[in-house]
Scaffold this motif. Structure first.
Motif, PDB file in Angstrom:
ATOM      1  N   ARG A 155       0.859  -1.201   0.000  1.00  0.00           N
ATOM      2  CA  ARG A 155       0.000   0.000   0.000  1.00  0.00           C
ATOM      3  C   ARG A 155       0.883   1.233   0.000  1.00  0.00           C
ATOM      4  N   ASP A 156       0.675   2.077  -1.016  1.00  0.00           N
ATOM      5  CA  ASP A 156       1.535   3.266  -1.165  1.00  0.00           C
ATOM      6  C   ASP A 156       1.271   4.301  -0.080  1.00  0.00           C
ATOM      7  N   ASP A 157       0.139   4.165   0.606  1.00  0.00           N
ATOM      8  CA  ASP A 157      -0.169   5.188   1.633  1.00  0.00           C
ATOM      9  C   ASP A 157       0.393   4.810   3.002  1.00  0.00           C
ATOM     10  N   LEU A 158       1.096   3.678   3.058  1.00  0.00           N
ATOM     11  CA  LEU A 158       1.681   3.262   4.348  1.00  0.00           C
ATOM     12  C   LEU A 158       3.198   3.387   4.290  1.00  0.00           C
ATOM     13  N   ALA A 159       3.801   3.823   5.387  1.00  0.00           N
ATOM     14  CA  ALA A 159       5.268   3.925   5.445  1.00  0.00           C
ATOM     15  C   ALA A 159       5.866   2.515   5.445  1.00  0.00           C
ATOM     16  N   TYR A 160       7.165   2.445   5.291  1.00  0.00           N
ATOM     17  CA  TYR A 160       7.885   1.191   5.067  1.00  0.00           C
ATOM     18  C   TYR A 160       7.502   0.084   6.050  1.00  0.00           C
ATOM     19  N   SER A 161       7.642   0.350   7.344  1.00  0.00           N
ATOM     20  CA  SER A 161       7.411  -0.701   8.355  1.00  0.00           C
ATOM     21  C   SER A 161       5.939  -1.033   8.480  1.00  0.00           C
ATOM     22  N   ALA A 162       5.087  -0.001   8.440  1.00  0.00           N
ATOM     23  CA  ALA A 162       3.640  -0.246   8.540  1.00  0.00           C
ATOM     24  C   ALA A 162       3.183  -1.065   7.344  1.00  0.00           C
ATOM     25  N   ASN A 163       3.732  -0.773   6.165  1.00  0.00           N
ATOM     26  CA  ASN A 163       3.349  -1.518   4.979  1.00  0.00           C
ATOM     27  C   ASN A 163       3.756  -2.979   5.082  1.00  0.00           C
ATOM     28  N   PHE A 164       4.944  -3.258   5.634  1.00  0.00           N
ATOM     29  CA  PHE A 164       5.348  -4.671   5.776  1.00  0.00           C
ATOM     30  C   PHE A 164       4.383  -5.410   6.707  1.00  0.00           C
ATOM     31  N   LEU A 165       4.076  -4.791   7.848  1.00  0.00           N
ATOM     32  CA  LEU A 165       3.174  -5.460   8.813  1.00  0.00           C
ATOM     33  C   LEU A 165       1.795  -5.646   8.190  1.00  0.00           C
ATOM     34  N   TYR A 166       1.375  -4.679   7.371  1.00  0.00           N
ATOM     35  CA  TYR A 166       0.070  -4.811   6.679  1.00  0.00           C
ATOM     36  C   TYR A 166       0.109  -5.979   5.688  1.00  0.00           C
ATOM     37  N   MET A 167       1.149  -6.069   4.883  1.00  0.00           N
ATOM     38  CA  MET A 167       1.247  -7.140   3.881  1.00  0.00           C
ATOM     39  C   MET A 167       1.344  -8.504   4.555  1.00  0.00           C
ATOM     40  N   LEU A 168       1.918  -8.505   5.755  1.00  0.00           N
ATOM     41  CA  LEU A 168       2.137  -9.780   6.454  1.00  0.00           C
ATOM     42  C   LEU A 168       0.878 -10.251   7.190  1.00  0.00           C
ATOM     43  N   THR A 169       0.231  -9.303   7.864  1.00  0.00           N
ATOM     44  CA  THR A 169      -0.893  -9.706   8.750  1.00  0.00           C
ATOM     45  C   THR A 169      -2.257  -9.400   8.139  1.00  0.00           C
ATOM     46  N   GLU A 170      -2.274  -8.700   6.992  1.00  0.00           N
ATOM     47  CA  GLU A 170      -3.508  -8.276   6.311  1.00  0.00           C
ATOM     48  C   GLU A 170      -4.316  -7.272   7.135  1.00  0.00           C
ATOM     49  N   ARG A 171      -3.657  -6.695   8.143  1.00  0.00           N
ATOM     50  CA  ARG A 171      -4.322  -5.646   8.940  1.00  0.00           C
ATOM     51  C   ARG A 171      -3.395  -4.430   9.034  1.00  0.00           C
ATOM     52  N   GLU A 172      -3.979  -3.263   8.974  1.00  0.00           N
ATOM     53  CA  GLU A 172      -3.166  -2.051   9.144  1.00  0.00           C
ATOM     54  C   GLU A 172      -2.699  -2.011  10.598  1.00  0.00           C
ATOM     55  N   PRO A 173      -1.382  -1.888  10.844  1.00  0.00           N
ATOM     56  CA  PRO A 173      -0.893  -1.990  12.220  1.00  0.00           C
ATOM     57  C   PRO A 173      -1.200  -0.738  13.024  1.00  0.00           C
ATOM     58  N   ASP A 174      -1.231  -0.921  14.357  1.00  0.00           N
ATOM     59  CA  ASP A 174      -1.309   0.226  15.266  1.00  0.00           C
ATOM     60  C   ASP A 174      -0.059   1.098  15.018  1.00  0.00           C
ATOM     61  N   PRO A 175      -0.197   2.407  14.921  1.00  0.00           N
ATOM     62  CA  PRO A 175       0.969   3.269  14.643  1.00  0.00           C
ATOM     63  C   PRO A 175       2.110   3.101  15.642  1.00  0.00           C
ATOM     64  N   ILE A 176       1.777   2.888  16.921  1.00  0.00           N
ATOM     65  CA  ILE A 176       2.835   2.688  17.934  1.00  0.00           C
ATOM     66  C   ILE A 176       3.574   1.383  17.661  1.00  0.00           C
ATOM     67  N   ALA A 177       2.810   0.352  17.304  1.00  0.00           N
ATOM     68  CA  ALA A 177       3.423  -0.955  17.006  1.00  0.00           C
ATOM     69  C   ALA A 177       4.328  -0.836  15.776  1.00  0.00           C
ATOM     70  N   ALA A 178       3.866  -0.088  14.770  1.00  0.00           N
ATOM     71  CA  ALA A 178       4.680   0.081  13.552  1.00  0.00           C
ATOM     72  C   ALA A 178       5.969   0.838  13.861  1.00  0.00           C
ATOM     73  N   ARG A 179       5.876   1.815  14.777  1.00  0.00           N
ATOM     74  CA  ARG A 179       7.072   2.593  15.129  1.00  0.00           C
ATOM     75  C   ARG A 179       8.053   1.708  15.904  1.00  0.00           C
ATOM     76  N   ILE A 180       7.521   0.878  16.791  1.00  0.00           N
ATOM     77  CA  ILE A 180       8.387  -0.047  17.557  1.00  0.00           C
ATOM     78  C   ILE A 180       9.066  -1.019  16.593  1.00  0.00           C
ATOM     79  N   PHE A 181       8.318  -1.513  15.618  1.00  0.00           N
ATOM     80  CA  PHE A 181       8.906  -2.436  14.638  1.00  0.00           C
ATOM     81  C   PHE A 181       9.999  -1.726  13.836  1.00  0.00           C
ATOM     82  N   ASP A 182       9.728  -0.489  13.461  1.00  0.00           N
ATOM     83  CA  ASP A 182      10.724   0.267  12.675  1.00  0.00           C
ATOM     84  C   ASP A 182      12.010   0.432  13.475  1.00  0.00           C
TER      85      ASP A 182
END
Ligand code: SDX
Length: 388
Positions: A155-182
């Protein structure tokens, strides 16, 4: 053995032997300091993003706002992977390990781009973009394919880490979780001449293409003594099962000279600074999304180890707490090491460029211990005793 100029000492595993000059990463193993291009890992994990850190590692300087914007936009533009690669992945056995799927798909990228252009800066830049952009897509794609589903597009509207978690889990991640993953990706991006980065440099020194360089490094990272340890740590914590079992487990392991996964390091004689930061990220995850009992087992094991192993300079390394964060993020256990690879591609590419900048093909020597001057023996005259 001496080559005249100076004594050459045989060092198994090249322990402590410098084999290159490098300006990418510095480790002070005695005091537990780690820096990328002179910036401390603490500062980078607190203030940077993975793509900004990847840029720093690969090109040597923190990007300006415009440079970062362009780099992020280029990576976003190249996230998609050819249907040919996806269809190839659909032929992989669903029970295969994701690191083998990643090594195969990373190598396959080389089929799409000519390999004889590594002397052209544009080719180098494009290869960096493609590998940083496509590795996460391929890791996520295999996860869905092995479940019998079609991979979902980035998804072009998601930043790098959030997009990976989205592609992996099929759910848009919580922003805090995406930042922790990044931040986890920043922590795993580079670590001087570890085994997989050394593989990358050896492969790069033959002037092969960067896709083969990364595939070589992925295969090396997969080993349980290296990147594969993060998977085994969770299995160990589950085997211990409760904090009050930690002491008995550790005592038995030490008696049996069994390695404690997630502990020890060739460079660090104190706790890996990345382990300390990852422990903090784990606690942030648990505070927001609920505790994981295995964390109490981990901290109990670390406490018990401080008496038995610390005396030998054996402390938690980067793999000890990372799996607890990834599990809370919903990342399947056998994807922990592919996630390590998503991050470490930045370091491998930095070393690939640096090797090309001052290349000499790696060809170390050996001390021969085999038999010499043996007379030929026709097959009909050979007996089993001869091999004894
Ligand atoms: C990574 O190199 C890097 O930078 C790697 C990495 C990176 O970012 O790229 O940091 C990522 O790979 C982290 C390490 C992940 N692996 C593990 O957690 C697996 C468990 N760790 C060990 O296998 C070991 O500590 C290594 C492989 C990490 C380092 O091994 P060394 O430096 O070759 O040390 P060694 O095996 O020679 O051991 C020296 C002594 C031995 O005791 P003695 O025989 O001398 O009495 O320390 C002991 C070992 O038994 N020892 C351990 C131990 N690690 C070393 N004892 C118990 N548990 C351990 N984990």
């Amino acid at each position: 053995m001496s080559n005249g100029a100076h004594e050459i000492i045989f060092r198994p595993g090249l322990e402590g032997v410098p084999v290159t000059h490098s300006a990418i990463c510095d480790i002070d193993g005695l005091n537990g300091h780690l820096s990328y291009r002179g910036y401390s890992i603490e500062d980078l994990a607190a203030h940077s993003t993975f793509l900004e850190t990847a840029y720093l590692l690969i090109w040597g300087e923190l990007p300006t706002e415009e440079q970062l914007h362009d780099f992020e936009a280029e990576v976003q533009r190249h996230r998609r992977v050819s249907f040919r690669v996806r269809d190839m992945m659909k032929c992989f056995p669903a029970t295969g390990h994701p690191m083998d799927a990643l090594q195969s798909s990373a190598a396959s990228l080389g089929l799409f781009y000519s390999r004889r252009a590594i002397d052209r800066p544009k080719y180098v830049y494009d290869a960096v973009i493609r590998l940083i952009a496509k590795i996460p897509t391929m890791v996520a794609a295999f996860q869905l394919i092995r479940k019998g589903q079609d991979p979902i597009q980035p998804r072009d509207d998601l930043a790098y880490s959030a997009n990976f978690l989205y592609m992996l889990t099929e759910r848009e991640p919580d922003p805090i979780a995406a930042r922790i993953f990044d931040r986890c990706l920043i922590l795993h991006a580079e670590h001087s001449l570890n085994a997989s980065t050394f593989s990358a440099r050896v492969t790069a020194s033959t002037l092969t293409d960067p896709y083969a360089v990364v595939a070589s490094a992925v295969g090396t990272l997969a080993g349980p003594l290296h990147g594969g340890a993060n998977e085994d740590v969770l299995a160990m914590l589950e085997e211990i099962s409760s904090p009050d079992q930690a002491a008995a487990y550790l005592k038995k392991a030490v008696e049996n000279k069994q390695k404690i996964m997630g502990f020890g390091h060739r460079e660090y004689r104190v706790k890996d600074p990345r382990a300390s930061i990852l422990q903090g990220l784990a606690e942030e995850m648990f505070a927001r999304f609920g505790r994981d009992d295995m964390y109490d087992v981990a901290t109990a094991l670390e406490r018990e180890a401080s008496s038995l192993l610390a005396v030998k300079g054996i402390y938690p390394n980067v793999d000890f707490y990372s799996g607890l964060v990834y599990r809370k993020l919903g990342i399947p256990r056998d994807l922990f090491t592919p996630v390590f690879a998503i991050s470490r591609v930045a370091g491998w590419l930095a070393h690939w460029r640096e090797q090309l900048g001052a290349n000499r093909i790696f060809r170390p020597s050996q001390i021969y211990t085999g038999k010499v001057t043996r007379a030929w023996c026709p097959v009909e005259e050979r007996t089993l005793e001869m091999d004894a």
